[in-house]
Scaffold this active site. Sequence first.
Site, mmCIF file in Angstrom:
data_model
loop_
_atom_site.group_PDB
_atom_site.id
_atom_site.type_symbol
_atom_site.label_atom_id
_atom_site.label_comp_id
_atom_site.label_asym_id
_atom_site.label_seq_id
_atom_site.Cartn_x
_atom_site.Cartn_y
_atom_site.Cartn_z
ATOM 1 N N HIS A 193 36.082 34.234 41.432
ATOM 2 C CA HIS A 193 37.044 35.260 41.822
ATOM 3 C C HIS A 193 37.289 35.144 43.333
ATOM 4 O O HIS A 193 36.355 34.949 44.113
ATOM 5 C CB HIS A 193 36.528 36.665 41.470
ATOM 6 N N ASP A 234 37.872 37.036 45.858
ATOM 7 C CA ASP A 234 37.189 37.817 46.894
ATOM 8 C C ASP A 234 35.794 37.269 47.215
ATOM 9 O O ASP A 234 35.219 37.616 48.235
ATOM 10 C CB ASP A 234 37.132 39.318 46.518
#
Lengths: 303, 303
Positions: A63, A65
């Site tokens: 992901h 982030d």
Amino acid sequence: MFRVTVLGTAAASPTRERGLPAVAVEREGDLLLFDCGEGTQRQMMLANPPLSNPRYIFVTHMHGDHLLGLLGLIQSMALQNREEPLHIYGPRGLGEMIRYNLEALRVYVPFKIIVHRVRRGAILSEREYTVSAERTIHTNDSYAYRLDEKKRPGKFYPEKALALGVPKGPLWKRLQGGRAVKVGGNRVTPAQVMGPKRRGRSFGYSGDTRPTKELKGFFRGVDLLVFDGTYGEEHSDKAKEYLHSTVVEAAKLASEAKVGRLLLTHLSARVSDYEELTRQAKKRFSRAEVARDFLSVVLPLPE
Amino acid sequence: MFRVTVLGTAAASPTRERGLPAVAVEREGDLLLFDCGEGTQRQMMLANPPLSNPRYIFVTHMHGDHLLGLLGLIQSMALQNREEPLHIYGPRGLGEMIRYNLEALRVYVPFKIIVHRVRRGAILSEREYTVSAERTIHTNDSYAYRLDEKKRPGKFYPEKALALGVPKGPLWKRLQGGRAVKVGGNRVTPAQVMGPKRRGRSFGYSGDTRPTKELKGFFRGVDLLVFDGTYGEEHSDKAKEYLHSTVVEAAKLASEAKVGRLLLTHLSARVSDYEELTRQAKKRFSRAEVARDFLSVVLPLPE
């Protein structure tokens, strides 16, 4: 020295006060990064003292982030003419993603990048420590990590060595190094002059996950655990829906796993009352606290 | 309102004080971003007042320090359920790079992303402003941008309208809007009651480049120019080698192009004495200064 610094404590998007996920572990000269969200290279500069040149980077899952800071960090290390190979551990697809972007952005990298596909179990054995991985419940290929120092030699007792006729000097050093010595006609072994082996320090990092029985076992007894605490108890439905943990779930796991200390991270932007979160967590585990960016913990060497 | 905020003033790698390249232009409710280096979404939050939801993003060239913040910014806007389409303008390869990463990171984007391949000339015409591009000397597909407000209607003279028999009220509004009116049997045109059209405001951004004759022409007369000032005069060899500009070269171009004001950005980490750079630039162009992160300039409406 074994110091853990939480570089980013936000979930999904940064806030004014919180950067994206990254945890730095400095251990006797080695720097290990766990996750590397956007902005990590600058958070490393802003840490006190500043951090640079990680030897290993561990990515928990694919992901953005948790990994979008990798490319800029690699580019900056390339500009600084790093020579040492960089080992990156992460899930399926990470190596291809890094290669694609370095190619698309025409980054000339003067050092070797070796991307290791992670699976559960032991993934790295250094001279003095090991790193292992466990599956988490978040994506279909997501991991938590644990670092363990190998056992250190036991305490050396000079009086025992002298009593056995071993004089102070190079022979002591030999015994401390784990080798037997001969004095006169007698053989003296390390076991005769040293205490039992001493345990090393340990650190665990969950990445994003629901709490699980496997993770409780995996993190058993770590000195410091940094764990997903995305939500307060009042959002336990969201934690289940988005495959995260509440601070109470994290505290329960930490308590049952008998960890030394718990730092809660990956805080949802929904949260504004961090003191309330700390209260919720401490009720289940007194050595829990909500992390803030740049919070730094030095792990003492066990006796 | 027309406000330009320099969000990042470092070159290549961030420093403790300086983020990576990005310039925000707020214009009557629209936000336009020029470049989007790593960390831009957080710099936008830290600006005062905070910025969000750009309508257009213009990327100067395919180097990581100028665009690696795009992916995190898109991801955050996706999480905030942006609905408005996002138009991104940039060089060859940008669209593919964005698509590849959003796919690799499985980012669900609920709004449309339209990536426009830039070529020199007019690239965007909005109701009240236009944006155009010019080639720069840096990569084989790198661009500078210029934003020009369209001409505004001239000043309205109430006394002229009254003298021609047009009473105060909706007819004045009609004239101000550029349409003729009939009063009694007479036709009164806007030209009879209004001054000449007034010029709008303008802004230019160089990205990374050597100074060129074409750029001097391209930026002619802009109210505010943000230009590559990577090096001081003492590193003019480096500026030539790495295809950047010294602050003196930038000041010379700004002076000859008769721009209103010059902000120097993309400062090399070699630079530590920013006052000396400002001195060097001001000798060639008195309205030059070295930018710092979050420096904000409001362009007044010309009379």
